[in-house]
Design an enzyme around this catalytic site. Structure first.
Site, mmCIF file in Angstrom:
data_model
loop_
_atom_site.group_PDB
_atom_site.id
_atom_site.type_symbol
_atom_site.label_atom_id
_atom_site.label_comp_id
_atom_site.label_asym_id
_atom_site.label_seq_id
_atom_site.Cartn_x
_atom_site.Cartn_y
_atom_site.Cartn_z
ATOM 1 N N GLY A 294 -3.966 8.233 5.807
ATOM 2 C CA GLY A 294 -2.973 9.276 6.346
ATOM 3 C C GLY A 294 -1.998 9.614 5.251
ATOM 4 N N LYS B 154 -2.302 6.460 15.095
ATOM 5 C CA LYS B 154 -2.636 5.694 13.564
ATOM 6 C C LYS B 154 -4.021 5.640 13.700
ATOM 7 C CE LYS B 154 1.587 4.978 12.858
ATOM 8 N NZ LYS B 154 2.109 5.790 11.546
ATOM 9 N N ARG C 64 2.315 5.870 -3.421
ATOM 10 C CA ARG C 64 3.456 6.788 -3.959
ATOM 11 C C ARG C 64 3.432 6.630 -5.180
ATOM 12 N NH1 ARG C 64 4.815 5.879 1.211
ATOM 13 N NH2 ARG C 64 5.999 7.280 2.418
ATOM 14 N N ARG D 95 -5.710 -2.757 10.806
ATOM 15 C CA ARG D 95 -4.751 -3.574 11.314
ATOM 16 C C ARG D 95 -4.976 -4.350 12.589
ATOM 17 N NH1 ARG D 95 -0.880 -3.077 7.504
ATOM 18 N NH2 ARG D 95 -0.360 -0.846 6.797
ATOM 19 N N GLN E 266 5.751 9.935 6.481
ATOM 20 C CA GLN E 266 4.726 10.540 5.961
ATOM 21 C C GLN E 266 4.994 12.205 6.000
ATOM 22 O OE1 GLN E 266 0.827 9.615 7.947
ATOM 23 N NE2 GLN E 266 0.937 7.498 6.631
ATOM 24 N N ASP F 296 4.034 -0.561 11.583
ATOM 25 C CA ASP F 296 2.749 -1.120 11.314
ATOM 26 C C ASP F 296 2.718 -2.637 11.633
ATOM 27 O OD1 ASP F 296 2.004 1.407 10.520
ATOM 28 O OD2 ASP F 296 2.373 0.793 8.236
ATOM 29 N N LYS G 253 0.812 -1.209 0.141
ATOM 30 C CA LYS G 253 -0.056 0.086 -0.015
ATOM 31 C C LYS G 253 0.947 1.331 -0.079
ATOM 32 C CE LYS G 253 -2.227 0.985 4.264
ATOM 33 N NZ LYS G 253 -2.265 2.384 4.707
ATOM 34 N N SER G 254 1.941 1.404 0.703
ATOM 35 C CA SER G 254 2.821 2.607 0.938
ATOM 36 C C SER G 254 3.375 2.884 -0.403
ATOM 37 C CB SER G 254 3.933 2.487 1.890
ATOM 38 O OG SER G 254 3.390 2.664 2.992
HETATM 39 C C1 S3P Z 1 3.422 5.194 6.018
HETATM 40 C C2 S3P Z 1 4.179 5.729 7.019
HETATM 41 C C3 S3P Z 1 3.853 5.311 8.352
HETATM 42 C C4 S3P Z 1 2.774 3.930 8.549
HETATM 43 C C5 S3P Z 1 1.784 4.241 7.438
HETATM 44 C C6 S3P Z 1 2.175 4.288 6.285
HETATM 45 C C7 S3P Z 1 3.650 5.845 4.697
HETATM 46 O O1 S3P Z 1 3.193 6.470 9.005
HETATM 47 O O2 S3P Z 1 2.444 3.967 9.761
HETATM 48 O O3 S3P Z 1 0.923 3.050 7.526
HETATM 49 O O4 S3P Z 1 3.382 5.244 3.799
HETATM 50 O O5 S3P Z 1 4.592 6.598 4.772
HETATM 51 P P1 S3P Z 1 4.191 7.715 9.800
HETATM 52 O O6 S3P Z 1 5.095 7.848 8.785
HETATM 53 O O7 S3P Z 1 3.260 8.756 10.031
HETATM 54 O O8 S3P Z 1 4.690 7.023 10.865
#
Ligand code: S3P
Length: 429
Positions: free
Chosen positions: A93, A340, A26, A388, A168, A313, A21-22
């Site tokens: 987020g 979270k 992006r 989660r 993030q 995570d 997903k991350s």
């Molecule tokens: C993520 C970064 C993490 C993670 C989130 C996804 C990302 O958050 O917990 O599920 O895709 O950059 P933080 O960067 O705020 O810790």
């Protein structure tokens, strides 16, 4: 949706994980910023990555989908739609924080909203640097969404020392920096996931034990032609489940093993887990491997504060492994978990207490007294709309003394739409 989970004797078979997903979110955002066409293979059907596609279409990118392949004709940095209006970031987020950097940097005007969970997540951390960079930002009651973003002054590149190890936040500032004539520099002392730096090919240099990452208008934004690897965070559920159920043997092909993501693998190994990685290779710039996990006798472990960002995570499901490990386990320096999709430290404690596990909660962590012989008390869990937590409660319930119920189980679809059918396909009840 409520889901019933019966105790399982063991888990066996092969699971094809949802794509990461991350990385996918992006890939979507960066392909919008590129002036070329991107073809993203193995794009996830999960809700957050689909939200990312809707958002980039609203900002002017042309998106077409063919099964799991997504083609994006980007608009480049300077032709984003100037007035997209309200951009709904759903539960994500990552979309909200990364898109804020892009919108502030581009100097367009938009209002970013999200669901009830996203509305409770702190945005002051991104507002502060973006305002320093010249954005005007309005938030609801002291730093929460909706976020109204516009440009007050010309973009001012900044030197930004990350106050919290957050990928993030790091990405948000670097994305705004892409619109500056001189470099924005982000300094991180505890490395968090590095997908943004890698996928945008940003210069990273070590300085006094810290990473300094740079972005500016001078850097071309590459098209995102890649195949998204299997999500390590999804793999972690199965790594724990197979470890705690005697006789289990699971294969997880093509799992992402980026070192800034997979601290949980090493933590489980320290606990005595039987994990084999093979066929290590690169998918684009991301390392992947086939992972085989078999049941093992686990022992307690201490997770140190510097490991937290690279396991952030996976901590909910690691707490499940700790419940069935010999001796005391400790998680410290993890207060970020409170911000979270739910207050995960509180929810992890509640979940394990309902199951009869001995646990002490602290402001920034937990101590868990594990017992390899115990079974989780059958209970009614509630995900509180946190994907989660829904999946962690399911894994806990597989080692239950009866059938448990998981309320709001549909939350799993935020990152793992096939979780419940995958569970059925490998569980022997
Ligand atoms: C993520 C970064 C993490 C993670 C989130 C996804 C990302 O958050 O917990 O599920 O895709 O950059 P933080 O960067 O705020 O810790």
């Amino acid at each position: 949706m409520n889901q019933h989970v019966a105790p399982a004797k063991k888990l066996t078979g092969t699971l094809h994980l949802p794509p990461d997903k991350s990385i996918a979110q992006r890939a979507a955002l960066f392909s919008m910023l590129s002036e070329e066409r991107s073809v993203i293979a193995n794009y996830p059907a999960a809700e957050d990555p689909q939200t990312a596609l809707r958002c980039i279409a609203l900002l002017g990118a042309t998106v077409s989908k063919k099964e799991f392949e997504v083609t994006v004709d980007g608009v480049g940095r300077d032709a984003l739609r100037p007035d997209p209006g309200t951009v709904d970031c759903g539960n994500s987020g990552t979309v909200m924080r990364l898109l804020s950097g892009i919108i502030a940097g581009a100097g367009i005007t938009a209002t970013l909203t999200g669901d009830a969970s996203l509305a409770g997540r702190p945005m002051k951390r991104i507002v502060d640097p973006l305002v320093r960079m010249g954005a005007a930002m309005d938030t609801a009651h002291g730093g929460y969404p909706p976020l109204r973003i516009s440009r007050k002054d010309p973009l001012r590149p900044i030197l930004f020392e990350l106050p919290v190890a957050s990928a993030q936040l790091k990405s948000c500032v670097l994305l705004a920096g892409l619109f500056g004539d001189t470099p924005t520099r982000v300094v991180e002392s505890v490395p968090s996931r590095n997908h943004t730096e890698t996928m945008l090919r940003l210069p990273v240099s070590p300085e006094n034990g810290k990473n300094v990452i740079e972005s500016s208008r001078d850097l071309a934004i590459p098209p995102q032609n890649l195949r998204i690897p299997g999500d390590f965070s999804a793999a972690a559920f199965w790594m724990v489940a197979a470890s705690i159920l005697e006789g289990s043997d699971l294969l997880l092909p093509a799992t992402g093993i980026n070192p800034t993501r997979c601290a949980a693998l090493h933590i489980l190994e320290r606990m005595g887990a039987d994990i084999e990685t093979s066929n290590e290779r690169l998918e684009g710039d991301e390392p992947v491997a086939d992972i085989r996990v078999r049941a093992a006798n686990l022992k307690g472990v201490d997770i140190h504060p510097e490991e937290i960002p690279n396991a952030i995570d996976e901590l909910p499901v690691l707490s499940v492994a700790m419940a069935f490990a010999e001796g005391r386990s400790r998680i410290t320096g993890a207060s970020e978990l409170r911000y979270k999709e739910s207050d995960r430290l509180r929810e992890m404690q509640n979940m394990l207490e309902r199951a009869g596990v001995k646990i002490i909660g602290y402001d920034d962590g937990l101590a868990i007294d594990g017992n390899p012989g115990q079974f989780a008390k059958a209970a009614v869990h509630d995900s509180r709309h946190d994907h989660r937590m829904a999946m962690s409660a399911a894994i806990l319930s597989l080692r239950g003394d009866g059938v448990s119920e998981i309320r709001n189980a549909e939350a799993a679809a935020v990152s793992y739409p096939d979780f419940w059918s995958d569970l059925d396909s490998v569980a022997h009840v």
